[in-house]
Design a protein around this motif. Sequence first.
Motif, PDB file in Angstrom:
ATOM      1  N   TYR A 119       0.934  -1.175   0.002  1.00  0.00           N
ATOM      2  CA  TYR A 119      -0.108  -0.037   0.041  1.00  0.00           C
ATOM      3  C   TYR A 119       0.987   1.475  -0.058  1.00  0.00           C
ATOM      4  O   TYR A 119       2.019   1.446   0.320  1.00  0.00           O
ATOM      5  N   LYS A 120       0.324   2.523  -0.397  1.00  0.00           N
ATOM      6  CA  LYS A 120       1.102   3.628  -0.439  1.00  0.00           C
ATOM      7  C   LYS A 120       1.369   4.099   0.947  1.00  0.00           C
ATOM      8  O   LYS A 120       0.779   4.017   1.867  1.00  0.00           O
ATOM      9  N   TYR A 122       4.076   2.452   2.572  1.00  0.00           N
ATOM     10  CA  TYR A 122       4.238   1.225   3.441  1.00  0.00           C
ATOM     11  C   TYR A 122       5.696   1.321   3.937  1.00  0.00           C
ATOM     12  O   TYR A 122       6.588   1.930   2.983  1.00  0.00           O
ATOM     13  N   ILE A 135      -1.439   2.729   6.935  1.00  0.00           N
ATOM     14  CA  ILE A 135      -2.289   2.588   5.747  1.00  0.00           C
ATOM     15  C   ILE A 135      -2.893   4.058   5.484  1.00  0.00           C
ATOM     16  O   ILE A 135      -3.377   4.587   6.639  1.00  0.00           O
ATOM     17  N   TYR A 138      -7.780   6.579   2.619  1.00  0.00           N
ATOM     18  CA  TYR A 138      -8.670   5.824   2.053  1.00  0.00           C
ATOM     19  C   TYR A 138      -8.656   4.261   1.759  1.00  0.00           C
ATOM     20  O   TYR A 138      -9.542   3.664   1.584  1.00  0.00           O
ATOM     21  N   GLY A 139      -7.518   3.791   2.211  1.00  0.00           N
ATOM     22  CA  GLY A 139      -7.233   2.437   2.461  1.00  0.00           C
ATOM     23  C   GLY A 139      -8.044   1.788   3.664  1.00  0.00           C
ATOM     24  O   GLY A 139      -8.592   0.949   3.387  1.00  0.00           O
ATOM     25  N   LYS A 140      -8.037   2.637   4.627  1.00  0.00           N
ATOM     26  CA  LYS A 140      -8.966   2.248   5.759  1.00  0.00           C
ATOM     27  C   LYS A 140     -10.314   2.355   5.676  1.00  0.00           C
ATOM     28  O   LYS A 140     -11.077   1.457   6.145  1.00  0.00           O
ATOM     29  N   GLN A 142     -11.821   1.924   2.749  1.00  0.00           N
ATOM     30  CA  GLN A 142     -12.052   0.843   2.103  1.00  0.00           C
ATOM     31  C   GLN A 142     -12.414  -0.545   2.775  1.00  0.00           C
ATOM     32  O   GLN A 142     -13.244  -1.237   2.612  1.00  0.00           O
ATOM     33  N   ILE A 143     -11.619  -0.632   3.595  1.00  0.00           N
ATOM     34  CA  ILE A 143     -11.648  -1.653   4.382  1.00  0.00           C
ATOM     35  C   ILE A 143     -12.674  -1.735   5.444  1.00  0.00           C
ATOM     36  O   ILE A 143     -13.628  -2.800   5.668  1.00  0.00           O
TER      37      ILE A 143
END
Length: 264
Positions: A119-120, A122, A135, A138-140, A142-143
């Motif tokens: 992920y971006k 990392y 994270i 926007y990654g969080k 999505q989860i």
Amino acid sequence: MIQAVLFGLFGTAAAFIQQASTGTTTVLEAFGGSGPKTSAKDDLVALAEANPDAIGAAFGFWDPLGVADFDFWGIGNDGTIGYLRHAEIKHGRVAMAGFLGFCAQSTPLVSGEHLIQPYKGYVAGVTPQEQWDNIPLYGKLQIIIFVGMLESYGEGAGSPEGYVHYTKGGQPGYFPPIQGKGLGQIPLNLYKPFPIFPEQTPEEKERGLKCEVNNGRLAMIGLFSLLSQSSTPGSVPALDGFESFPKYAGNVMIPFSNDFTFFE
């Protein structure tokens, strides 16, 4: 998770109950057998006496706080037992995944360098908690949205065929088939995604339910021990001897404190 632990400690017998609704379903019937229709608490007591774990063997039906007599939100005692049973099973499953995830993310294979970043942002060589902190927002999101969609479907959204809510006589811990849903984009069911295991007998299903709850309880304790030792070294003496044990300076009880804003 706290809710599940409390019920696990103060309602041990509930670990092995198939919730019944207003005397219309029994544990035996839920596993393919037959028997007189009884209340959820009656089934609770009966199964507690056959509980193979240490508490069940020593105390039988053990409920010092009277949890098995509660009535949450006016849904009735049977519905409350179903709610608590479902909560314990669900949180046990999350804890099992969390415990294994913590162990896996502590290994160089997962936390080390990667040819392609997972992920971006990392960062290699950090603790499992720091991996989550790193994270992006926007990654969080999505989860969280994905888990929320699964949770909504598991609560009966979309009217899954044959689904009965666990507070109304349904099976605690049951997740309806999801294969083919989402405009046909979901290829597998969460439960038994691959038909590689033979169909179980009622006795095997009953034993499997007991094992799952016992393992879930142990995983809840295990995950809390990992998080405690990571945040407060020495708090879990059994883990204190591992010099390489991950150490985390943040607050594990505030999991969204880092990079969770639209304005930074």
